[in-house]
Design a protein around this motif. Structure first.
Motif, PDB file in Angstrom:
ATOM      1  N   PHE A 184      15.793  10.497 -41.267  1.00 52.10           N
ATOM      2  CA  PHE A 184      14.960   9.795 -42.250  1.00 52.10           C
ATOM      3  C   PHE A 184      14.965   8.292 -41.995  1.00 52.10           C
ATOM      4  N   ASP A 185      16.126   7.740 -41.687  1.00 51.03           N
ATOM      5  CA  ASP A 185      16.224   6.305 -41.448  1.00 51.03           C
ATOM      6  C   ASP A 185      15.467   5.887 -40.192  1.00 51.03           C
ATOM      7  N   VAL A 186      15.598   6.678 -39.114  1.00 53.47           N
ATOM      8  CA  VAL A 186      14.940   6.328 -37.849  1.00 53.47           C
ATOM      9  C   VAL A 186      13.426   6.321 -38.002  1.00 53.47           C
ATOM     10  N   THR A 187      12.894   7.282 -38.729  1.00 56.18           N
ATOM     11  CA  THR A 187      11.434   7.468 -38.797  1.00 56.18           C
ATOM     12  C   THR A 187      10.821   6.896 -40.078  1.00 56.18           C
ATOM     13  N   ALA A 188      11.540   6.013 -40.750  1.00 57.09           N
ATOM     14  CA  ALA A 188      11.073   5.501 -42.043  1.00 57.09           C
ATOM     15  C   ALA A 188       9.705   4.834 -41.955  1.00 57.09           C
ATOM     16  N   ASP A 189       9.386   4.211 -40.819  1.00 59.82           N
ATOM     17  CA  ASP A 189       8.105   3.509 -40.684  1.00 59.82           C
ATOM     18  C   ASP A 189       7.191   4.189 -39.661  1.00 59.82           C
ATOM     19  N   TRP A 190       7.339   5.533 -39.526  1.00 64.38           N
ATOM     20  CA  TRP A 190       6.537   6.260 -38.538  1.00 64.38           C
ATOM     21  C   TRP A 190       5.353   7.012 -39.159  1.00 64.38           C
ATOM     22  N   ASP A 191       4.986   6.679 -40.374  1.00 61.92           N
ATOM     23  CA  ASP A 191       3.925   7.424 -41.048  1.00 61.92           C
ATOM     24  C   ASP A 191       2.587   7.339 -40.327  1.00 61.92           C
ATOM     25  N   ASP A 192       2.395   6.311 -39.524  1.00 65.98           N
ATOM     26  CA  ASP A 192       1.123   6.127 -38.825  1.00 65.98           C
ATOM     27  C   ASP A 192       1.047   6.892 -37.513  1.00 65.98           C
ATOM     28  N   ILE A 193       2.117   7.570 -37.127  1.00 65.98           N
ATOM     29  CA  ILE A 193       2.160   8.243 -35.826  1.00 65.98           C
ATOM     30  C   ILE A 193       1.597   9.657 -35.938  1.00 65.98           C
ATOM     31  N   GLU A 194       0.663   9.982 -35.075  1.00 65.79           N
ATOM     32  CA  GLU A 194       0.110  11.333 -35.033  1.00 65.79           C
ATOM     33  C   GLU A 194       1.022  12.247 -34.223  1.00 65.79           C
ATOM     34  N   GLU A 195       0.990  13.540 -34.541  1.00 60.93           N
ATOM     35  CA  GLU A 195       1.779  14.525 -33.816  1.00 60.93           C
ATOM     36  C   GLU A 195       0.863  15.408 -32.979  1.00 60.93           C
ATOM     37  N   GLN A 196       1.187  15.532 -31.721  1.00 66.62           N
ATOM     38  CA  GLN A 196       0.403  16.375 -30.822  1.00 66.62           C
ATOM     39  C   GLN A 196       0.766  17.838 -31.037  1.00 66.62           C
ATOM     40  N   GLU A 197      -0.233  18.697 -31.125  1.00 66.41           N
ATOM     41  CA  GLU A 197      -0.001  20.122 -31.350  1.00 66.41           C
ATOM     42  C   GLU A 197      -0.553  20.937 -30.191  1.00 66.41           C
ATOM     43  N   LEU A 198       0.134  22.029 -29.888  1.00 64.05           N
ATOM     44  CA  LEU A 198      -0.314  22.919 -28.826  1.00 64.05           C
ATOM     45  C   LEU A 198      -1.581  23.640 -29.277  1.00 64.05           C
ATOM     46  N   ASP A 199      -2.558  23.717 -28.400  1.00 66.96           N
ATOM     47  CA  ASP A 199      -3.820  24.351 -28.728  1.00 66.96           C
ATOM     48  C   ASP A 199      -4.245  25.251 -27.563  1.00 66.96           C
ATOM     49  N   PRO A 200      -4.341  26.585 -27.786  1.00 65.53           N
ATOM     50  CA  PRO A 200      -4.066  27.335 -29.011  1.00 65.53           C
ATOM     51  C   PRO A 200      -2.575  27.294 -29.362  1.00 65.53           C
ATOM     52  N   PRO A 201      -2.238  27.529 -30.626  1.00 65.01           N
ATOM     53  CA  PRO A 201      -0.836  27.436 -31.049  1.00 65.01           C
ATOM     54  C   PRO A 201       0.035  28.517 -30.429  1.00 65.01           C
ATOM     55  N   ALA A 202       1.331  28.240 -30.418  1.00 68.30           N
ATOM     56  CA  ALA A 202       2.283  29.140 -29.764  1.00 68.30           C
ATOM     57  C   ALA A 202       2.265  30.541 -30.359  1.00 68.30           C
ATOM     58  N   LEU A 203       2.109  30.652 -31.673  1.00 71.20           N
ATOM     59  CA  LEU A 203       2.128  31.974 -32.301  1.00 71.20           C
ATOM     60  C   LEU A 203       1.044  32.889 -31.775  1.00 71.20           C
ATOM     61  N   GLU A 204      -0.056  32.326 -31.304  1.00 68.32           N
ATOM     62  CA  GLU A 204      -1.151  33.124 -30.770  1.00 68.32           C
ATOM     63  C   GLU A 204      -0.956  33.456 -29.294  1.00 68.32           C
ATOM     64  N   ARG A 205       0.129  32.950 -28.691  1.00 66.37           N
ATOM     65  CA  ARG A 205       0.311  33.089 -27.249  1.00 66.37           C
ATOM     66  C   ARG A 205       1.667  33.674 -26.884  1.00 66.37           C
ATOM     67  N   LEU A 206       2.342  34.294 -27.845  1.00 63.07           N
ATOM     68  CA  LEU A 206       3.686  34.795 -27.568  1.00 63.07           C
ATOM     69  C   LEU A 206       3.704  35.810 -26.427  1.00 63.07           C
ATOM     70  N   ALA A 207       2.660  36.584 -26.290  1.00 62.85           N
ATOM     71  CA  ALA A 207       2.611  37.598 -25.231  1.00 62.85           C
ATOM     72  C   ALA A 207       2.609  36.976 -23.835  1.00 62.85           C
ATOM     73  N   GLU A 208       2.335  35.673 -23.744  1.00 66.15           N
ATOM     74  CA  GLU A 208       2.321  34.989 -22.447  1.00 66.15           C
ATOM     75  C   GLU A 208       3.722  34.609 -21.973  1.00 66.15           C
ATOM     76  N   ILE A 209       4.712  34.646 -22.875  1.00 70.45           N
ATOM     77  CA  ILE A 209       6.056  34.202 -22.502  1.00 70.45           C
ATOM     78  C   ILE A 209       6.621  35.104 -21.412  1.00 70.45           C
ATOM     79  N   GLN A 210       7.019  34.491 -20.316  1.00 75.70           N
ATOM     80  CA  GLN A 210       7.563  35.234 -19.181  1.00 75.70           C
ATOM     81  C   GLN A 210       9.089  35.252 -19.175  1.00 75.70           C
ATOM     82  N   ALA A 211       9.706  34.285 -19.805  1.00 78.08           N
ATOM     83  CA  ALA A 211      11.170  34.182 -19.793  1.00 78.08           C
ATOM     84  C   ALA A 211      11.788  35.275 -20.662  1.00 78.08           C
ATOM     85  N   ARG A 212      12.910  35.825 -20.216  1.00 77.22           N
ATOM     86  CA  ARG A 212      13.609  36.775 -21.070  1.00 77.22           C
ATOM     87  C   ARG A 212      14.094  36.034 -22.304  1.00 77.22           C
ATOM     88  N   THR A 213      14.021  36.711 -23.443  1.00 72.75           N
ATOM     89  CA  THR A 213      14.182  36.010 -24.718  1.00 72.75           C
ATOM     90  C   THR A 213      15.087  36.775 -25.665  1.00 72.75           C
TER      91      THR A 213
END
Length: 274
Positions: A184-213
């Motif tokens: 909370f202290d580190v990001t107190a003045d980060w309200d203006d920062i946008e967050e990059q999101e995966l597109d399409p989102p990960a939940l729609e691409r789980l079948a693509e995961i090749q690594a054993r999980t």
């Protein structure tokens, strides 16, 4: 923290252990930082090459991003900068979502995934208990009451369902309190920062995961996380699921020795028997 290293873009990390095996990379939860792995770190680095990092905005990764905030890019850039071209990824909560997105973005980088209480970008819906957390934290932050915001996180993510604060080790609550307050202290003045999101989102691409999980979930966790663990373990081909009946959202901190044993077994044999 000891022997902290920093990438040119400001990501703090530690690396230790012999360099004769495939490295393990540890990505922390959203209520924590790389210190959450302290209980396993000494034993792990006594026998294996291991890296743990602070995602940007957590712990000692305090430098604002240049552009949109992208934990996935920060992880990939960090590993590239220290010369890792393949690894095992261990992610907790928000960090598990980051780990999955790394595996989707750079599949050749990830040999295996251990997802502990998967959350973050993997959460499909705001169940009533998750919405109650959002409301409590949001109300506290709107009133500039950081102590109350931290307590809302402890109630949901450390205590979990069906437990009162007094039933949880106070040292665990104190450790998470310190890490969450730091974020909370580190990001107190980060309200203006946008967050990059995966597109399409990960939940729609789980079948693509090749690594054993492997997916680990505690029965005392929020309904949203139990649901997420089900979706992820069902969606990733051949994923294994482990349920611990007596933990909430931070299994590696509640049962550190058992978590280390689980990780060791998984790395040696792909065994999810613990």
């Amino acid at each position: 923290m000891t022997s902290t290293l920093h990438t040119p873009t400001g990501i703090a990390y530690d690396r230790g252990g012999p360099r004769d095996d495939l490295p393990i990379v540890l990505i922390h939860a959203g209520v924590a930082d790389r210190r959450m792995w302290d209980p396993q770190w000494s034993a792990l680095t006594a026998e294996r090459d291991a890296v743990r990092l602070d995602l940007r905005g957590f712990g000692e990764s305090t430098e604002r991003p240049h552009g949109a905030l992208s934990p996935v890019d920060d992880v990939i850039d960090t590993l590239a900068g220290i010369g890792l071209d393949r690894c095992h990824l261990v992610g907790a909560s928000f960090g598990a979502g980051v780990a999955v997105e790394v595996a989707l973005t750079r599949p050749e980088l990830v040999d295996s995934l251990l997802l502990s209480a998967p959350g973050g970008s993997l959460i499909a819906e705001a169940t009533p208990d998750l919405q109650a957390f959002f409301d409590a934290e949001g109300s506290a932050l709107a009133g500039d009451d950081l102590d109350a915001a931290v307590e809302a996180n402890l109630t949901s993510w450390v205590d979990g369902r069906h437990r009162e604060p007094g039933e949880v080790d106070p040292r665990l609550r104190d450790r998470v309190r310190e890490m969450q307050r730091r974020a909370f202290d580190v990001t107190a003045d980060w309200d203006d920062i946008e967050e990059q999101e995966l597109d399409p989102p990960a939940l729609e691409r789980l079948a693509e995961i090749q690594a054993r999980t492997m997916v680990l979930v505690g029965a005392l966790d929020l309904d949203a996380i139990v649901d997420t663990a089900r979706r992820v373990s069902d969606g990733i081909p051949d994923a294994r699921r482990v349920d611990w009946p007596d933990t909430a959202h931070l299994p590696s901190m509640e049962r550190p020795g058992d978590f280390l044993a689980l990780l060791r077994s998984w790395l040696r044999h792909g065994d999810a028997a613990y």
